[in-house]
Design a protein around this motif. Structure first.
Motif, PDB file in Angstrom:
ATOM      1  N   ASP A 166     -10.204  11.944  12.647  1.00  0.00           N
ATOM      2  CA  ASP A 166     -11.104  13.075  12.888  1.00  0.00           C
ATOM      3  C   ASP A 166     -10.276  14.324  13.206  1.00  0.00           C
ATOM      4  O   ASP A 166      -9.611  14.380  14.248  1.00  0.00           O
ATOM      5  N   SER A 195      -8.462   5.593  -0.315  1.00  0.00           N
ATOM      6  CA  SER A 195      -9.637   4.767  -0.638  1.00  0.00           C
ATOM      7  C   SER A 195      -9.915   4.768  -2.134  1.00  0.00           C
ATOM      8  O   SER A 195     -10.620   3.882  -2.644  1.00  0.00           O
ATOM      9  N   LEU A 202      -6.854   8.816   4.098  1.00  0.00           N
ATOM     10  CA  LEU A 202      -8.253   8.596   3.723  1.00  0.00           C
ATOM     11  C   LEU A 202      -8.435   8.648   2.207  1.00  0.00           C
ATOM     12  O   LEU A 202      -9.266   7.915   1.648  1.00  0.00           O
ATOM     13  N   SER A 210      -9.139   0.989   3.216  1.00  0.00           N
ATOM     14  CA  SER A 210     -10.438   1.137   3.864  1.00  0.00           C
ATOM     15  C   SER A 210     -10.243   1.123   5.378  1.00  0.00           C
ATOM     16  O   SER A 210      -9.516   0.277   5.909  1.00  0.00           O
ATOM     17  N   ILE A 211     -10.869   2.066   6.071  1.00  0.00           N
ATOM     18  CA  ILE A 211     -10.748   2.176   7.515  1.00  0.00           C
ATOM     19  C   ILE A 211     -12.042   1.689   8.158  1.00  0.00           C
ATOM     20  O   ILE A 211     -13.118   2.209   7.859  1.00  0.00           O
ATOM     21  N   SER A 212     -11.939   0.686   9.026  1.00  0.00           N
ATOM     22  CA  SER A 212     -13.130   0.202   9.729  1.00  0.00           C
ATOM     23  C   SER A 212     -13.752   1.333  10.547  1.00  0.00           C
ATOM     24  O   SER A 212     -13.050   2.205  11.071  1.00  0.00           O
ATOM     25  N   GLU A 213     -15.063   1.308  10.651  1.00  0.00           N
ATOM     26  CA  GLU A 213     -15.805   2.413  11.256  1.00  0.00           C
ATOM     27  C   GLU A 213     -15.311   2.736  12.672  1.00  0.00           C
ATOM     28  O   GLU A 213     -15.203   3.910  13.043  1.00  0.00           O
ATOM     29  N   HIS A 214     -14.989   1.712  13.453  1.00  0.00           N
ATOM     30  CA  HIS A 214     -14.619   1.954  14.853  1.00  0.00           C
ATOM     31  C   HIS A 214     -13.229   2.560  14.993  1.00  0.00           C
ATOM     32  O   HIS A 214     -12.813   2.887  16.105  1.00  0.00           O
ATOM     33  N   THR A 269      -8.416  -3.328  10.192  1.00  0.00           N
ATOM     34  CA  THR A 269      -9.440  -3.968  11.024  1.00  0.00           C
ATOM     35  C   THR A 269      -9.245  -3.722  12.514  1.00  0.00           C
ATOM     36  O   THR A 269     -10.205  -3.785  13.288  1.00  0.00           O
ATOM     37  N   THR A 318      -8.094  -3.409   4.226  1.00  0.00           N
ATOM     38  CA  THR A 318      -8.979  -2.894   5.261  1.00  0.00           C
ATOM     39  C   THR A 318      -8.267  -2.921   6.605  1.00  0.00           C
ATOM     40  O   THR A 318      -7.795  -3.983   7.042  1.00  0.00           O
ATOM     41  N   LYS A 376     -12.232   5.208  12.818  1.00  0.00           N
ATOM     42  CA  LYS A 376     -12.218   6.473  12.085  1.00  0.00           C
ATOM     43  C   LYS A 376     -11.962   7.687  12.972  1.00  0.00           C
ATOM     44  O   LYS A 376     -11.641   8.767  12.472  1.00  0.00           O
ATOM     45  N   HIS A 377     -12.067   7.512  14.293  1.00  0.00           N
ATOM     46  CA  HIS A 377     -11.797   8.659  15.170  1.00  0.00           C
ATOM     47  C   HIS A 377     -10.338   9.096  15.097  1.00  0.00           C
ATOM     48  O   HIS A 377     -10.025  10.261  15.349  1.00  0.00           O
TER      49      HIS A 377
END
Length: 243
Positions: A189, A171, A168, A179-183, A36, A34, A185-186
């Motif tokens: 994009d 995964s 990505l 796994s990429i932490s939500e904060h 982090t 992950t 993911k930009h």
């Protein structure tokens, strides 16, 4: 209970202290890595060292930069060997020697890390030199180097979007799930990538490289198959054989 292991991947700006480096930090639990945290613009080798030194219980570090340089001229033996293996796939190495880089900042960083117990190609607490181009070829089974670093802006953007998409997809990897932490993911994009230009686009590239280096660190820590080009005496690069 699975014990988490902290790892780091570094896209190192080693030729000048004025250029920023990128550091990706992650936790390995079983076969899941992950991401982090990301430090996207760390300026100065001592700042890179301080950032790494501040990570609690850091087990291993994969660095994209020449960590050992002993040859006075020409290429390191590992660079020649990688050129022989991957040159036809457009993934040869740049040249490192003492004439070109008598006081390489990457070597300085590596020695400071070694003094803290991060031994080369070790298993307990370690550092390794990695090289994204052949690593990407092996991890994703590509026929040749992924072009995302040079060329026109449109070519860089297209390459970064492709690399982000492939990262990505890890995964679902059977070897090591990413796994990429939500904060974070930009960074992946595609619309944001299309909007970037200049240093911002370069910084995004650096972050993706650092995450790729972190993934290589995860594969190394898991003991997955890889090849060490060169050796600790003359300089080396560890490349996974992961596809």
């Amino acid at each position: 209970m699975t014990k988490n292991k902290n790892l780091a991947g570094v896209d190192l700006a080693w030729q000048s202290d004025s250029n920023p480096s990128a550091i990706a930090i992650g936790k390995l639990a079983g076969n899941k890595l992950t991401v982090t945290a990301v430090e996207g613009a760390v300026t100065g080798i001592d700042s890179v060292y301080n950032c790494l030194d501040s990570i609690n219980n850091l087990k291993g570090i994969a660095i994209d930069a020449p960590l050992i340089i002993t040859n006075k001229s020409g290429q390191r033996l590992c660079e020649k060997a990688i050129g022989k293996e991957y040159g036809s796939r457009k993934a040869s190495c740049h040249t490192s020697n003492l004439n070109l880089y008598p006081d390489a900042k990457s070597v300085y960083l590596s020695k400071k890390l070694e003094a803290k117990g991060y031994n080369h190609l070790a298993r307990d607490k370690w550092q390794i030199e990695c090289y994204p181009h052949p690593a990407i070829i092996e991890i994703f089974g590509l026929p040749e180097r992924l072009k995302y670093k040079k060329g026109k802006k449109t070519e860089k953007v297209a390459g970064q979007k492709q690399l982000a998409s492939m990262l990505l997809q890890l995964s679902n990897s059977n070897l090591l799930k990413l796994s990429i932490s939500e904060h974070l993911k930009h960074y992946f994009d595609p619309k944001r990538t299309e909007s970037l230009r200049g240093q911002a686009l370069k910084s995004n590239e650096d972050v993706l490289d650092a995450i790729l280096c972190l993934y290589v660190a995860g594969l190394y820590e898991l003991g997955e198959e890889g090849i060490t080009f060169g050796d600790i005496c003359s300089g080396y690069v560890w490349i996974p054989k992961a596809n």
